[in-house]
Design an enzyme around this catalytic site. Sequence first.
Site, PDB file in Angstrom:
ATOM      1  N   GLU A   1      80.062 -43.069 -26.551  1.00 32.18           N
ATOM      2  CA  GLU A   1      80.469 -42.006 -25.413  1.00 32.18           C
ATOM      3  C   GLU A   1      81.919 -41.320 -25.942  1.00 32.18           C
ATOM      4  OE1 GLU A   1      80.608 -41.011 -20.917  1.00 32.18           O
ATOM      5  OE2 GLU A   1      78.797 -42.399 -21.625  1.00 32.18           O
TER       6      GLU A   1
ATOM      7  N   TYR B   1      76.076 -30.835 -25.191  1.00 32.86           N
ATOM      8  CA  TYR B   1      76.540 -31.983 -24.836  1.00 32.86           C
ATOM      9  C   TYR B   1      76.390 -33.020 -26.220  1.00 32.86           C
ATOM     10  CZ  TYR B   1      77.296 -36.730 -22.693  1.00 32.86           C
ATOM     11  OH  TYR B   1      77.507 -37.878 -22.203  1.00 32.86           O
TER      12      TYR B   1
ATOM     13  N   GLU C   1      78.072 -36.607 -28.487  1.00 27.05           N
ATOM     14  CA  GLU C   1      78.808 -37.908 -28.339  1.00 27.05           C
ATOM     15  C   GLU C   1      78.945 -38.460 -29.774  1.00 27.05           C
ATOM     16  OE1 GLU C   1      77.290 -40.627 -25.864  1.00 27.05           O
ATOM     17  OE2 GLU C   1      77.177 -39.374 -24.090  1.00 27.05           O
TER      18      GLU C   1
ATOM     19  N   HIS D   1      73.058 -45.501 -27.427  1.00 27.12           N
ATOM     20  CA  HIS D   1      73.590 -44.993 -26.038  1.00 27.12           C
ATOM     21  C   HIS D   1      72.427 -44.313 -25.499  1.00 27.12           C
ATOM     22  CE1 HIS D   1      76.086 -42.619 -23.251  1.00 27.12           C
ATOM     23  NE2 HIS D   1      75.483 -43.517 -22.336  1.00 27.12           N
TER      24      HIS D   1
ATOM     25  N   ASP E   1      74.808 -49.343 -25.121  1.00 22.32           N
ATOM     26  CA  ASP E   1      74.438 -49.092 -23.490  1.00 22.32           C
ATOM     27  C   ASP E   1      73.168 -48.725 -23.632  1.00 22.32           C
ATOM     28  OD1 ASP E   1      74.219 -48.345 -21.076  1.00 22.32           O
ATOM     29  OD2 ASP E   1      75.672 -46.669 -21.310  1.00 22.32           O
TER      30      ASP E   1
ATOM     31  N   ASP F   1      74.101 -53.128 -20.566  1.00 21.19           N
ATOM     32  CA  ASP F   1      74.814 -53.374 -22.014  1.00 21.19           C
ATOM     33  C   ASP F   1      74.116 -54.695 -22.494  1.00 21.19           C
ATOM     34  OD1 ASP F   1      77.032 -51.037 -22.046  1.00 21.19           O
ATOM     35  OD2 ASP F   1      76.838 -51.664 -20.188  1.00 21.19           O
TER      36      ASP F   1
ATOM     37  N   HIS G   1      81.656 -49.258 -17.406  1.00 20.05           N
ATOM     38  CA  HIS G   1      81.036 -50.458 -18.152  1.00 20.05           C
ATOM     39  C   HIS G   1      81.950 -51.553 -18.826  1.00 20.05           C
ATOM     40  CE1 HIS G   1      76.762 -48.457 -18.844  1.00 20.05           C
ATOM     41  NE2 HIS G   1      77.817 -47.338 -18.711  1.00 20.05           N
TER      42      HIS G   1
END
Length: 299
Positions: A60, A98, A100, A155, A189, A234, A274
């Site tokens: 992230e 968006y 990451e 993720h 994750d 996770d 997390h």
Amino acid sequence: MMHQLLISTALILAGLHGIHSLKICSFNVRTFGKSKAAKEGMLDVLVKIISRCDLLLMMEIKDASNKAFPALMRRLNNHGNRDEYESIISARLGTGTYKEQYAFIYRHKLLSVKRSYQYPDLPSNSADVFAREPFVVWFSSPSTSVKDFVVIPLHSMPDSSVSEIDALYDVYKAMQKRWRAKSFIIMGDLNADCDYVRRKEWKTIRLRIDNSFAWLIGDEEDTTVKESTHCAYDRIVLRGEKLLEAVVPDSVSVFNFKEAYGMTELQALNVSDHYPVEVDLRESHGFYSWLKSLKGLQG
């Protein structure tokens, strides 16, 4: 004199760099970018968490300017770690605006990158399973009993966790064929619990029903910071006999940094929602046999 120097150097490396075991961690840092990196004390906390690990998957990372992660690496290597860490980072991944990144941070005296591969996005006329395709890295680990292993990170998008976790099986098969590697670590994750993966859905996930994959973080664990939630989002999943044999007993854990650093829930949530998950791989017996042989020569 030369043997004394070799022994001293090797023992220093063993003591300083944890050759007795290799700690592998996975951590979703939650929206890591310039604004988060600029918060007072934030980089220091992250450095404390990362410094516990010899290899850490960071997820992230959201920073179009590409300034936050280099700042973190500088702080890490200037914080008593004497330039111990290097990193490899993916391109910015995701749909629309968006994006990451995945990053691997590792002690370069213990690990090196053999190869890396960005698992491809599917053509527009096909179903795109992954929101953020795995950035796969093959590490060489001469100090541990298993000499190399491939890490497949993910993720997942919460609403498509079941299909994405299932598709990791295809990624594993593709990378096994591409590199002919034998030891694999799948971690990240995965959003692999609670509302996102319900109990009845596990039987549709090939990565789970194939008993040759070992799920180290159990369904009963809690990897979330919020006291109001209890979810094993996770995970760490292993494939490969030698890799499984290399796991240090009782080393699989969830690192509760809130408790370890005496934080309030709000303070911890400012770091992430997390907790990191981790596992240790045992040292190579050959390393200590070499040390003993040097000691014998010295005597």
